[in-house]
Design a protein around this motif. Structure first.
Motif, short mmCIF file in Angstrom:
data_model
loop_
_atom_site.label_atom_id
_atom_site.label_comp_id
_atom_site.label_asym_id
_atom_site.label_seq_id
_atom_site.Cartn_x
_atom_site.Cartn_y
_atom_site.Cartn_z
N GLU A 168 0.84 -1.20 0.00
CA GLU A 168 0.00 0.00 0.00
C GLU A 168 0.87 1.26 0.00
O GLU A 168 0.54 2.26 -0.63
CB GLU A 168 -0.94 0.00 1.21
N ALA A 169 2.01 1.18 0.72
CA ALA A 169 2.93 2.32 0.73
C ALA A 169 3.46 2.58 -0.67
O ALA A 169 3.56 3.73 -1.12
CB ALA A 169 4.08 2.05 1.70
N GLU A 170 3.77 1.50 -1.38
CA GLU A 170 4.28 1.64 -2.74
C GLU A 170 3.24 2.32 -3.65
O GLU A 170 3.54 3.26 -4.38
CB GLU A 170 4.64 0.26 -3.30
N PHE A 171 2.00 1.84 -3.56
CA PHE A 171 0.96 2.38 -4.44
C PHE A 171 0.56 3.80 -4.05
O PHE A 171 0.03 4.55 -4.86
CB PHE A 171 -0.27 1.47 -4.44
N ALA A 172 0.80 4.15 -2.79
CA ALA A 172 0.42 5.49 -2.33
C ALA A 172 1.27 6.57 -3.00
O ALA A 172 0.77 7.66 -3.29
CB ALA A 172 0.57 5.59 -0.80
N ALA A 173 2.54 6.24 -3.23
CA ALA A 173 3.48 7.27 -3.69
C ALA A 173 3.02 8.04 -4.95
O ALA A 173 2.97 9.27 -4.93
CB ALA A 173 4.87 6.67 -3.88
N PRO A 174 2.64 7.32 -6.03
CA PRO A 174 2.21 8.09 -7.20
C PRO A 174 0.92 8.89 -6.96
O PRO A 174 0.77 9.99 -7.50
CB PRO A 174 1.99 7.02 -8.29
N ALA A 175 0.04 8.36 -6.12
CA ALA A 175 -1.20 9.08 -5.83
C ALA A 175 -0.89 10.37 -5.06
O ALA A 175 -1.48 11.43 -5.31
CB ALA A 175 -2.16 8.19 -5.03
N VAL A 176 0.05 10.27 -4.12
CA VAL A 176 0.45 11.44 -3.34
C VAL A 176 1.11 12.48 -4.26
O VAL A 176 0.86 13.68 -4.17
CB VAL A 176 1.42 11.03 -2.20
N LYS A 177 1.92 11.98 -5.17
CA LYS A 177 2.61 12.89 -6.10
C LYS A 177 1.59 13.70 -6.91
O LYS A 177 1.70 14.92 -7.05
CB LYS A 177 3.51 12.08 -7.04
N ALA A 178 0.58 12.99 -7.42
CA ALA A 178 -0.45 13.66 -8.22
C ALA A 178 -1.15 14.75 -7.40
O ALA A 178 -1.38 15.86 -7.87
CB ALA A 178 -1.46 12.63 -8.73
N TRP A 179 -1.45 14.43 -6.15
CA TRP A 179 -2.11 15.39 -5.25
C TRP A 179 -1.23 16.63 -5.05
O TRP A 179 -1.69 17.76 -5.12
CB TRP A 179 -2.41 14.70 -3.92
#
Lengths: 452, 86
Positions: free
Chosen positions: A321-332
């Motif tokens: 989940e930490a791995e998948f969070a990174a690109p979502a956080v970047k977009a935000w």
């Protein structure tokens, strides 16, 4: 004080999030209350977790630190003669399974390794305790922190990641996430410690290696784990309905007796029950937080959901989940999705679907042992190997036909699909098996059981 | 008991004797003897038995039918198989 990303909790979810964010060029600030190394339970990893560590470039360090190598899990059932082996297997780009390895870890060492790496990579570590989030106009904008040295900080952030583990920091405070629901395995208690002098396997075949996980099944919801964490020490624990834990008895007495009596093969392996670590207990570990992502925040790993520990999915889920969070956080951070009600709806559903696969596997294991066995041993051996290896976020392959059969068996096939389509980006809480009504709210009173 | 059921029972019994009871030929198997409850076969052997039944009778049991009751005894298995064939 200002940061782009504030991470509450420096365990594997938080440290891995910092490492993956760094890959996106994003620095983060981690708030951790405890000094590492510190004890933590949850020592076994799936194949997917091992692969993720290799992807992070940590393989050499894992080998240097001598973490035991896990080739699989051996499950001893009620019949003494019979055990079945679930091998750790990877799947290559061509879709073929191959024998793989992962690790067992002493968490104090492993968690420190990850956190040190995150800090070495540029993350700032603040020792202290996040007390409450800062929320402005429905957007999480940081947190108040009591620092270790008695000071108070106001840390403003564009994004807050709750990586607080089972303490479910944000969910327990209320008002930011959705409600926390009781999970299917409430009213269970895990009692655990570590032993020395245990008899381990010593073979060269993959199912006879000395560092594999062993699981001993006594009866429904009553089982024990045996997880080697170094050459001398084995993590041992017993999980049972809370009602089996006699009132007034010390945890040590209870655990010692259980380890001696739970399964003949377990007692054979423990000629002396020499407990070398404090005996601890975690009651009511099963829960699920609704709407665990929103404007300016997301919860990762145990901070939003925990099902059942029997197949060691916890670390795997937190890391992935930490791995998948990174690109979502970047977009935000780049200003995307700022106007949508839940800017992380896609991420949230992505995570929920993954854990739903695990939950359906676990529920089928407990509720329909016979059908489950036929599927594992014969019908869906390879497909279930994927699920056991933690490859549950590969939504192009999951839920596979095996998981769909389990859903049918559990009477929830349509229910799952509906929950993905109703726009709430949220999986239906299956709820406690002890409650006739579905999924009661978690009672956050410390030390109390969930609402009965 | 129909002739069909009897012959199915004989086939299953032969398999159990050959594969699981080879060192206990004196074991008496009656059609209604609870095989698992009496610990004549263990859970892993039961898996092999399920596999055998599917292959031998060219069936694929639906997951919903994979319950102990359908495999508890020789007669339970024979009845289940005959229903599946029908």
């Amino acid at each position: 004080m200002k940061t782009d990303v504030l991470i509450v909790g420096g365990g594997p979810a938080g440290a891995a999030a910092a490492l993956f964010l760094k890959r996106q060029g994003i620095d983060s600030l981690i708030v951790e209350a405890e000094s590492f190394p510190r004890y933590h339970i949850g020592e076994s990893m799936t194949g997917a977790a091992g692969q993720l560590l290799r992807d992070l470039g940590l393989e050499e360090e894992m080998i240097r630190l001598g973490f035991p190598v896990k080739c699989g899990v051996k499950v001893y059932g009620q019949s003494v003669a019979g055990s079945w082996f679930v091998p750790v297997r990877g799947r290559n780009a061509a879709g073929q399974l191959f024998d793989a390895e992962t690790w067992q870890v002493r968490r104090s060492d492993f968690d420190k390794l990850l956190l040190d790496r995150a800090v070495a990579g540029g993350a700032t570590l603040i020792q202290g305790k996040a007390t409450r989030p800062i929320v402005r106009d429905g957007v999480v904008k940081g947190a108040h922190v009591d620092t270790r040295d008695g000071g108070q900080l106001v840390i403003e952030s564009e994004m807050l990641l709750d990586c607080s583990g089972q303490s479910t920091w944000l969910a327990n405070l209320g008002g930011v996430t959705g409600p926390k629901y009781v999970g299917a395995y409430d009213k269970q208690v895990a009692v655990f410690s570590q032993v020395r002098g245990a008899i381990r396997d010593s073979g060269t075949a993959r199912d006879e290696r000395k560092d594999n996980t062993l699981i001993f099944y006594k009866q429904k919801y009553h089982w024990a784990w045996f997880i080697p964490i170094d050459d001398e020490t084995v993590s041992v624990g017993v999980v049972a309905p809370s009602s089996l834990l006699p009132k007034g008895e010390s945890l040590r007495t209870y655990l010692t007796r259980e380890l001696r009596n739970l399964h003949p093969e377990l007692s054979r392996r423990l000629p002396v029950v020499d407990l070398v670590e404090e005996v601890r207990a975690i009651p009511n570990y099963s829960y699920q937080v609704r709407d665990f992502c929103g404007k300016g925040f997301m919860c990762i790993g145990d901070a939003h959901r925990f099902v059942d520990p029997i197949f060691s999915f916890g670390l795997s889920a937190a890391l992935r989940e930490a791995e998948f969070a990174a690109p979502a956080v970047k977009a935000w951070l780049e200003g995307k999705n700022r106007d949508s009600e839940n800017p992380f709806a896609d991420y949230q559903l992505f995570c929920e679907k993954g854990i739903d696969v695990l939950e359906d596997l676990l529920d089928a294991f407990w509720e329909h042992p016979f059908a489950f066995s036929v599927c594992v041993h014969d019908r869906y051996r390879d497909l279930l190997t994927d699920t056991f290896a933690g490859r549950v976020y590969e939504h192009e392959n999951q839920p596979n036909v095996a998981i769909n059969d389990f859903r049918r068996l559990l009477g929830r096939a349509g229910e799952r699909e509906l929950s993905y389509q109703d726009g709430s980006a949220y999986s239906i809480p299956i709820g406690s098996r002890y409650h006739p009504e579905r999924a009661p709210l978690w009672d956050a009173t410390p030390g109390e059981s969930p609402a009965a | 008991m129909t002739e069909d059921t009897e012959s199915t029972i004989a086939i299953i019994e032969a398999f159990i004797r050959e594969r699981f009871l080879y060192d206990r030929p004196e074991t008496v198997l009656t059609p209604d003897l609870p095989l698992i409850e009496q610990r004549l076969i263990d859970s892993l052997q039961l898996m092999q038995l399920v596999q055998f039944l599917q292959e031998k009778f060219e069936l694929r049991f639906d997951i919903m039918d994979l319950v102990f009751d359908n495999f508890a005894s020789l007669s339970a298995m024979a009845n289940f198989v005959s229903k599946q064939k029908g």
